[in-house]
Design an enzyme around this catalytic site. Structure first.
Site, PDB file in Angstrom:
ATOM      1  N   LYS A 158       0.864  -1.193   0.000  1.00 38.60           N
ATOM      2  CA  LYS A 158       0.000   0.000   0.000  1.00 38.60           C
ATOM      3  C   LYS A 158       0.889   1.227   0.000  1.00 38.60           C
ATOM      4  O   LYS A 158       2.010   1.191   0.499  1.00 38.60           O
ATOM      5  CB  LYS A 158      -0.890   0.020   1.254  1.00 38.60           C
ATOM      6  CG  LYS A 158      -2.111   0.887   1.096  1.00 38.60           C
ATOM      7  CD  LYS A 158      -3.203   0.174   0.322  1.00 38.60           C
ATOM      8  CE  LYS A 158      -4.407   1.046   0.093  1.00 38.60           C
ATOM      9  NZ  LYS A 158      -5.537   0.250  -0.430  1.00 38.60           N
ATOM     10  N   ASP A 188      -6.714   4.480  -4.634  1.00 37.99           N
ATOM     11  CA  ASP A 188      -7.401   4.276  -3.354  1.00 37.99           C
ATOM     12  C   ASP A 188      -8.071   5.610  -3.031  1.00 37.99           C
ATOM     13  O   ASP A 188      -8.379   6.368  -3.951  1.00 37.99           O
ATOM     14  CB  ASP A 188      -6.398   3.809  -2.276  1.00 37.99           C
ATOM     15  CG  ASP A 188      -7.092   3.377  -0.990  1.00 37.99           C
ATOM     16  OD1 ASP A 188      -7.803   2.359  -1.019  1.00 37.99           O
ATOM     17  OD2 ASP A 188      -6.952   4.061   0.041  1.00 37.99           O
ATOM     18  N   GLY A 239     -20.008   6.936   3.044  1.00 35.83           N
ATOM     19  CA  GLY A 239     -18.951   7.213   2.065  1.00 35.83           C
ATOM     20  C   GLY A 239     -19.564   7.149   0.677  1.00 35.83           C
ATOM     21  O   GLY A 239     -20.153   6.137   0.294  1.00 35.83           O
ATOM     22  N   GLY A 243     -17.934   7.781  -2.430  1.00 37.28           N
ATOM     23  CA  GLY A 243     -16.856   7.951  -3.406  1.00 37.28           C
ATOM     24  C   GLY A 243     -16.894   6.809  -4.388  1.00 37.28           C
ATOM     25  O   GLY A 243     -17.966   6.280  -4.712  1.00 37.28           O
ATOM     26  N   ASN A 244     -15.736   6.387  -4.843  1.00 35.84           N
ATOM     27  CA  ASN A 244     -15.678   5.328  -5.845  1.00 35.84           C
ATOM     28  C   ASN A 244     -16.428   4.075  -5.376  1.00 35.84           C
ATOM     29  O   ASN A 244     -17.315   3.577  -6.061  1.00 35.84           O
ATOM     30  CB  ASN A 244     -14.207   5.009  -6.149  1.00 35.84           C
ATOM     31  CG  ASN A 244     -14.091   3.913  -7.185  1.00 35.84           C
ATOM     32  OD1 ASN A 244     -14.443   2.767  -6.926  1.00 35.84           O
ATOM     33  ND2 ASN A 244     -13.644   4.252  -8.378  1.00 35.84           N
ATOM     34  N   ALA A 245     -16.079   3.590  -4.196  1.00 40.24           N
ATOM     35  CA  ALA A 245     -16.693   2.350  -3.713  1.00 40.24           C
ATOM     36  C   ALA A 245     -18.173   2.559  -3.358  1.00 40.24           C
ATOM     37  O   ALA A 245     -19.052   1.838  -3.844  1.00 40.24           O
ATOM     38  CB  ALA A 245     -15.912   1.828  -2.505  1.00 40.24           C
ATOM     39  N   GLY A 246     -18.459   3.551  -2.522  1.00 46.13           N
ATOM     40  CA  GLY A 246     -19.816   3.741  -1.989  1.00 46.13           C
ATOM     41  C   GLY A 246     -20.844   4.163  -3.027  1.00 46.13           C
ATOM     42  O   GLY A 246     -21.965   3.632  -3.055  1.00 46.13           O
TER      43      GLY A 246
HETATM   44  P1  NAD Z   1     -13.008   7.827  -2.485  1.00 48.68           P
HETATM   45  O1  NAD Z   1     -11.978   8.851  -2.237  1.00 48.68           O
HETATM   46  O2  NAD Z   1     -13.503   7.667  -3.864  1.00 48.68           O
HETATM   47  O3  NAD Z   1     -14.261   8.080  -1.527  1.00 48.68           O
HETATM   48  C1  NAD Z   1     -14.196   8.187  -0.141  1.00 48.68           C
HETATM   49  C2  NAD Z   1     -15.526   8.695   0.349  1.00 48.68           C
HETATM   50  O4  NAD Z   1     -15.568   8.640   1.766  1.00 48.68           O
HETATM   51  C3  NAD Z   1     -15.826  10.148  -0.032  1.00 48.68           C
HETATM   52  O5  NAD Z   1     -17.168  10.250  -0.443  1.00 48.68           O
HETATM   53  C4  NAD Z   1     -15.631  10.903   1.283  1.00 48.68           C
HETATM   54  O6  NAD Z   1     -16.404  12.077   1.346  1.00 48.68           O
HETATM   55  C5  NAD Z   1     -16.120   9.855   2.247  1.00 48.68           C
HETATM   56  N1  NAD Z   1     -15.706  10.082   3.624  1.00 48.68           N
HETATM   57  C6  NAD Z   1     -14.493  10.445   4.105  1.00 48.68           C
HETATM   58  N2  NAD Z   1     -14.558  10.576   5.448  1.00 48.68           N
HETATM   59  C7  NAD Z   1     -15.829  10.276   5.810  1.00 48.68           C
HETATM   60  C8  NAD Z   1     -16.537  10.223   7.038  1.00 48.68           C
HETATM   61  N3  NAD Z   1     -15.909  10.505   8.182  1.00 48.68           N
HETATM   62  N4  NAD Z   1     -17.834   9.880   7.029  1.00 48.68           N
HETATM   63  C9  NAD Z   1     -18.476   9.582   5.883  1.00 48.68           C
HETATM   64  N5  NAD Z   1     -17.862   9.601   4.685  1.00 48.68           N
HETATM   65  C10 NAD Z   1     -16.567   9.959   4.650  1.00 48.68           C
HETATM   66  O7  NAD Z   1     -12.399   6.459  -1.909  1.00 48.68           O
HETATM   67  P2  NAD Z   1     -12.800   4.974  -2.309  1.00 48.68           P
HETATM   68  O8  NAD Z   1     -11.842   4.532  -3.340  1.00 48.68           O
HETATM   69  O9  NAD Z   1     -14.256   4.896  -2.516  1.00 48.68           O
HETATM   70  O10 NAD Z   1     -12.391   4.213  -0.960  1.00 48.68           O
HETATM   71  C11 NAD Z   1     -13.291   4.091   0.138  1.00 48.68           C
HETATM   72  C12 NAD Z   1     -12.864   2.897   0.959  1.00 48.68           C
HETATM   73  O11 NAD Z   1     -12.889   1.734   0.124  1.00 48.68           O
HETATM   74  C13 NAD Z   1     -11.451   2.963   1.524  1.00 48.68           C
HETATM   75  O12 NAD Z   1     -11.387   2.296   2.764  1.00 48.68           O
HETATM   76  C14 NAD Z   1     -10.648   2.201   0.506  1.00 48.68           C
HETATM   77  O13 NAD Z   1      -9.419   1.698   1.027  1.00 48.68           O
HETATM   78  C15 NAD Z   1     -11.629   1.101   0.166  1.00 48.68           C
HETATM   79  N6  NAD Z   1     -11.355   0.417  -1.087  1.00 48.68           N
HETATM   80  C16 NAD Z   1     -11.367   1.090  -2.274  1.00 48.68           C
HETATM   81  C17 NAD Z   1     -11.075   0.405  -3.441  1.00 48.68           C
HETATM   82  C18 NAD Z   1     -11.117   1.070  -4.790  1.00 48.68           C
HETATM   83  O14 NAD Z   1     -10.938   0.358  -5.799  1.00 48.68           O
HETATM   84  N7  NAD Z   1     -11.363   2.353  -4.897  1.00 48.68           N
HETATM   85  C19 NAD Z   1     -10.778  -0.964  -3.398  1.00 48.68           C
HETATM   86  C20 NAD Z   1     -10.811  -1.613  -2.175  1.00 48.68           C
HETATM   87  C21 NAD Z   1     -11.096  -0.898  -1.030  1.00 48.68           C
END
Ligand code: NAD
Length: 416
Positions: free
Chosen positions: A108, A148, A219, A221-224
């Protein structure tokens, strides 16, 4: 050394490993080697800011274990990035690639920065500077980064370009999550959510929940956001969504596509018309069937776990539940589909991207999804089988399977 606080991510990662050490009779010589990353790099990245002044940003790359294949793991740009977090995330990557049985290790990276405060030019400088800092440590057969939190395909494109300039050759497999035009994979951008959906789908059936169950997503973002869209399309009712700035809730259901447009326009889900506006923390305790933590680690802790009302939690985020909170959830009989399975869709399609890059031969979206669904459904069943065999929870079962696989590879390499 990580501190002993309950919220110290690497201490928590080590506790999760310690929890299964005796169950699988893990050899001491292997356990000892799994107490720290194989390599850990810290870099100071100078960036000339738009005002002409140089600012130094600190970045890390943690290579936890490569017994099963090249190190693999995303790069996070976030103000709270720290050594312990990067190490924990690298360990979780090693367990994740093993849990879904793809031939990769765990790594990471992270940079301490709030990218939302940088101009596009500054962000590009930082991304290229980080790559200059780590490039000697990575490579398509050595260590392959990916996106990430707060990093995306555009940043991956800049990083790949910088790497190729430094090494003087095309090597798109050095980084995944790239734009399609430069070697990205179909479906990669929503693969974490899609993989999460496949395992959620089985969990829902096992629990006898209905397809129009209610869901809260922490959340956006990408995942949510992708998960919310996929779930809504499948008939689930999204009743609460949060991001770093707030939570919105509506028991009648939230139109996720429109919410996405609202977030694009305003920068947050907060104040979405027709919804109740709550603080960011209020998403977790909503009256729902399914809760999807998709933000950061340590969201569900001993302080707020009692408020959880969901019957099923699918961890799209990495490490969103502390070990103490996990114990409480077990007692409350809440099924938790653990991060190392639930969010493995992202790294699985990253692996597909590496394979396609290596062959310079690209698959259709349908082909990618067929291969992804098979891995996710098979992995769920294998972990479920371990759960029943050991009469335990899904996280412990997933760790048993994953650590056994890593340990076997270490033994077969003579590393024990
Ligand atoms: P991202 O940057 O696209 O989105 C993150 C989201 O979380 C944003 O909407 C942000 O506003 C929100 N957020 C931050 N702090 C917050 C809080 N205190 N309360 C509520 N929401 C909050 O990131 P992502 O890529 O979606 O990653 C999110 C999680 O998923 C992380 O733990 C990451 O490690 C995990 N993940 C992502 C991937 C990927 O392919 N993107 C793969 C595996 C795991």
């Amino acid at each position: 050394m990580p501190n002993k606080s309950n919220h110290d991510p690497f201490s928590n990662a080590l506790r999760q490993l310690a929890n299964i050490k005796d169950i699988i009779k893990l050899e001491e010589n292997i356990y000892t080697q799994l107490q720290a990353p194989q390599k850990f790099l810290e870099v100071n990245i100078p960036v000339k800011m738009d005002d002409g002044k140089i600012k130094i940003f600190k970045g890390y790359r943690s290579q936890f274990n490569d017994a099963r294949g090249p190190f693999k793991g995303g790069i996070r740009f976030h103000p709270d990035v720290n050594e312990s977090e990067v190490k924990a995330l690298s360990a979780w990557m090693a367990w994740k690639t093993a849990a879904v049985n793809i031939p990769l290790g765990g790594a990471k990276g992270g940079v301490i920065v709030d990218p939302r405060e940088l101009s596009d030019r500054e962000l590009e400088e930082l991304s290229r500077g980080y790559m200059r800092g780590i490039y000697k440590l990575i490579g398509s057969a050595v260590d392959v980064p990916a996106p990430d939190v707060y990093t995306d395909p555009r940043i991956m494109g800049w990083m790949m370009d910088e790497y190729e300039k430094l090494t003087g050759q095309h090597d798109p497999g050095v980084i995944t999550g790239k734009p399609l035009s430069i070697g990205g994979s179909e479906a990669r951008y929503y693969s974490t959510a899609q993989g999460g959906f496949y395992v959620l789908d089985v969990a829902v059936k096992k629990m006898g929940l209905s397809k129009n169950a209610t869901v809260a997503v922490q959340g956006f973002g990408n995942a949510g956001a992708h998960m919310a869209k996929i779930l809504q399309k499948a008939g689930y009712k999204i009743v609460a969504v949060s991001d770093s700035k707030g939570t919105i809730a509506n028991v009648m259901g939230i139109d996720v596509e429109k919410l996405e447009a609202h977030k694009k326009k305003t920068g947050s889900v907060a104040h979405y018309p027709g919804c109740e506006d709550l603080g960011a923390k209020h998403c977790l305790g909503q009256e729902v069937d399914i809760l999807i933590p998709a933000a950061l680690e340590n969201s569900i802790t001993s302080e707020n776990v009692e408020a959880i009302k969901a019957k099923l939690i699918v961890e799209l985020a990495n490490g969103p539940i502390t070990p103490e909170a996990d114990e409480v959830l077990k007692k409350k009989n809440i099924l938790v589909v653990p991060d190392i399975l639930a969010n493995a869709g992202g790294v699985t399609v990253s692996y597909f991207e590496q394979v396609q890059n290596a062959y310079s031969y690209y698959w259709t979206e349908k082909e990618v999804l067929e291969k992804l669904s098979k891995i996710m459904y098979d992995s769920f069943e294998q972990i479920w089988k371990k759960k029943e065999e050991y009469l335990t929870d899904m996280r412990t079962a997933a760790y048993i399977l994953a650590v056994e696989r890593v340990a076997q590879a270490m033994k077969d390499r003579g590393r024990a």
